[in-house]
Design an enzyme around this catalytic site. Structure first.
Site, PDB file in Angstrom:
ATOM      1  N   ASN A 283      36.126  41.030  29.211  1.00 35.43           N
ATOM      2  CA  ASN A 283      35.818  41.988  30.269  1.00 35.43           C
ATOM      3  C   ASN A 283      37.133  42.626  30.721  1.00 35.43           C
ATOM      4  OD1 ASN A 283      35.053  43.312  32.591  1.00 35.43           O
ATOM      5  ND2 ASN A 283      34.567  41.446  33.749  1.00 35.43           N
ATOM      6  N   TRP A 284      37.323  43.883  30.341  1.00 33.06           N
ATOM      7  CA  TRP A 284      38.602  44.540  30.651  1.00 33.06           C
ATOM      8  C   TRP A 284      38.696  44.971  32.107  1.00 33.06           C
ATOM      9  CZ3 TRP A 284      39.869  48.405  26.060  1.00 33.06           C
ATOM     10  CH2 TRP A 284      39.911  47.665  24.858  1.00 33.06           C
ATOM     11  N   LYS A 285      37.584  44.967  32.815  1.00 32.66           N
ATOM     12  CA  LYS A 285      37.549  45.422  34.216  1.00 32.66           C
ATOM     13  C   LYS A 285      38.137  46.844  34.307  1.00 32.66           C
ATOM     14  CE  LYS A 285      37.611  40.626  35.533  1.00 32.66           C
ATOM     15  NZ  LYS A 285      37.919  39.598  36.515  1.00 32.66           N
TER      16      LYS A 285
ATOM     17  N   HIS B  17      28.369  40.678  37.782  1.00 27.09           N
ATOM     18  CA  HIS B  17      29.723  40.133  37.903  1.00 27.09           C
ATOM     19  C   HIS B  17      30.066  39.927  39.381  1.00 27.09           C
ATOM     20  CE1 HIS B  17      34.030  39.629  37.726  1.00 27.09           C
ATOM     21  NE2 HIS B  17      33.854  39.272  36.464  1.00 27.09           N
TER      22      HIS B  17
ATOM     23  N   GLU C 250      32.621  40.479  41.031  1.00 23.86           N
ATOM     24  CA  GLU C 250      33.323  41.602  41.673  1.00 23.86           C
ATOM     25  C   GLU C 250      32.325  42.697  42.074  1.00 23.86           C
ATOM     26  OE1 GLU C 250      36.224  42.057  38.548  1.00 23.86           O
ATOM     27  OE2 GLU C 250      37.004  40.085  39.101  1.00 23.86           O
TER      28      GLU C 250
ATOM     29  N   GLU D 295      30.353  31.856  36.152  1.00 20.54           N
ATOM     30  CA  GLU D 295      31.725  32.177  36.549  1.00 20.54           C
ATOM     31  C   GLU D 295      31.946  31.761  38.002  1.00 20.54           C
ATOM     32  OE1 GLU D 295      33.469  35.475  33.926  1.00 20.54           O
ATOM     33  OE2 GLU D 295      32.324  36.445  35.502  1.00 20.54           O
TER      34      GLU D 295
ATOM     35  N   GLY E  68      40.350  35.064  37.988  1.00 20.68           N
ATOM     36  CA  GLY E  68      41.605  35.752  38.246  1.00 20.68           C
ATOM     37  C   GLY E  68      42.562  34.961  39.124  1.00 20.68           C
TER      38      GLY E  68
ATOM     39  N   SER F 190      39.470  32.308  34.437  1.00 23.87           N
ATOM     40  CA  SER F 190      40.811  31.894  34.010  1.00 23.87           C
ATOM     41  C   SER F 190      40.820  31.146  32.675  1.00 23.87           C
ATOM     42  CB  SER F 190      41.500  31.076  35.099  1.00 23.87           C
ATOM     43  OG  SER F 190      41.632  31.854  36.278  1.00 23.87           O
TER      44      SER F 190
ATOM     45  N   GLY G  31      38.562  37.525  31.323  1.00 27.27           N
ATOM     46  CA  GLY G  31      39.087  38.682  32.041  1.00 27.27           C
ATOM     47  C   GLY G  31      40.524  38.952  31.642  1.00 27.27           C
ATOM     48  N   GLY G  32      41.459  38.469  32.443  1.00 25.57           N
ATOM     49  CA  GLY G  32      42.878  38.752  32.232  1.00 25.57           C
ATOM     50  C   GLY G  32      43.361  38.566  30.805  1.00 25.57           C
TER      51      GLY G  32
END
Ligand code: PGA
Length: 249
Positions: free
Chosen positions: A9-11, A94, A96, A166, A172, A212, A233-234
């Site tokens: 997930n590049w966000k 998600h 976010e 998640e 993150g 993470s 993610g990251g």
């Protein structure tokens, strides 16, 4: 056999050029395997990514979509728009989106129905906040999230659902659920599915862990019986790290 999946997930990261570079690096490093690999770039990079990945087994997902078919929803993107450029999978729910865009369980149920009506596959995210875990309520929070958004679906629709647990406190933050915490929750989710439907359905749904995940911890997390992959993610923004996570299976 459940599908093993690693999704990135590049966000809201990577402009058009960054995206082209990352996709081309992923293409070089990617080796065909039993693990399905998905990337979810921003809307502006979806079509270019799909075109660049033609002939590769890496798939492309959207990070969000609206529930309406079309209309006066400035700034939104519909399921039909995504399908028209070849996007077959969408991430919904998600944390976010829930936290910053007020997406509720009821709204997510509508998005789920629309995605399914368009024969899209859904990576459905959910997970408890730190306060829920501290108070020992993580199971009831997770159960309520999946129940409200998904348990109205008939059995047949579940072939289009991938679950992504998640825990919000691990997204993150660099803090990961321990492999045992992930396993316990995934087993609970599968049991909840079996109770609501049938065991065979529960056994067939892939449940990903997200929060993470890195190349250094992926192997241990993925080794757990009920963990069928990860939503990253990251670490998905770096081709080498992401590929190492894929290869951790
Ligand atoms: P993270 O994000 O890997 O950066 O924690 C995971 C996610 O939000 O899906």
């Amino acid at each position: 056999m459940r599908k093993q999946i690693v999704a990135g997930n590049w966000k809201m990261n990577n402009d058009y050029v960054d995206s082209e570079i990352l996709v081309s690096k992923l293409l070089v490093q990617h080796k065909h395997s039993n693990t399905e690999v998905i990337i979810a770039p921003p809307f502006t990079n979806l079509l270019a990514s799909i075109n660049a990945l033609k002939g590769s087994s890496i798939k492309v997902a959207a990070q969000n979509m609206h529930f309406a078919e079309s209309g006066a929803y400035t700034g939104e993107v519909s399921a039909a728009m995504l399908k028209s450029i070849g996007v077959e999978t969408v991430i919904l729910g998600h944390s976010e989106r829930r936290a910053y865009f007020n997406e509720s369980d009821d709204l997510l149920a509508k998005k789920v129905d629309t995605a399914l009506a368009h024969e899209m596959r859904i990576i459905f995210c959910f997970g408890e906040e730190l306060k829920d875990r501290k108070s020992g309520n993580e199971n009831s929070v997770v159960e309520s999230q999946i129940k409200k958004a998904l348990f109205h679906l008939p059995e047949a629709d579940w072939s289009q659902i991938v679950l992504a647990y998640e825990p919000v406190w691990a997204i993150g933050t660099g803090e990961t659920a321990t492999p045992d915490q992930a396993q316990d929750m995934h087993a609970f989710i599968r049991k909840t599915l079996a109770n609501a439907y049938v065991q065979s359905l529960a056994d067939s749904v892939s449940i990903l862990y997200g929060g993470s995940v890195k190349s250094s911890n992926a192997k241990e997390i993925f080794s757990k019986t009920d963990v069928d992959g990860g939503l990253i993610g990251g670490a998905a923004l770096d081709a080498e790290h992401f590929t190492a996570i894929v290869n951790a299976f």
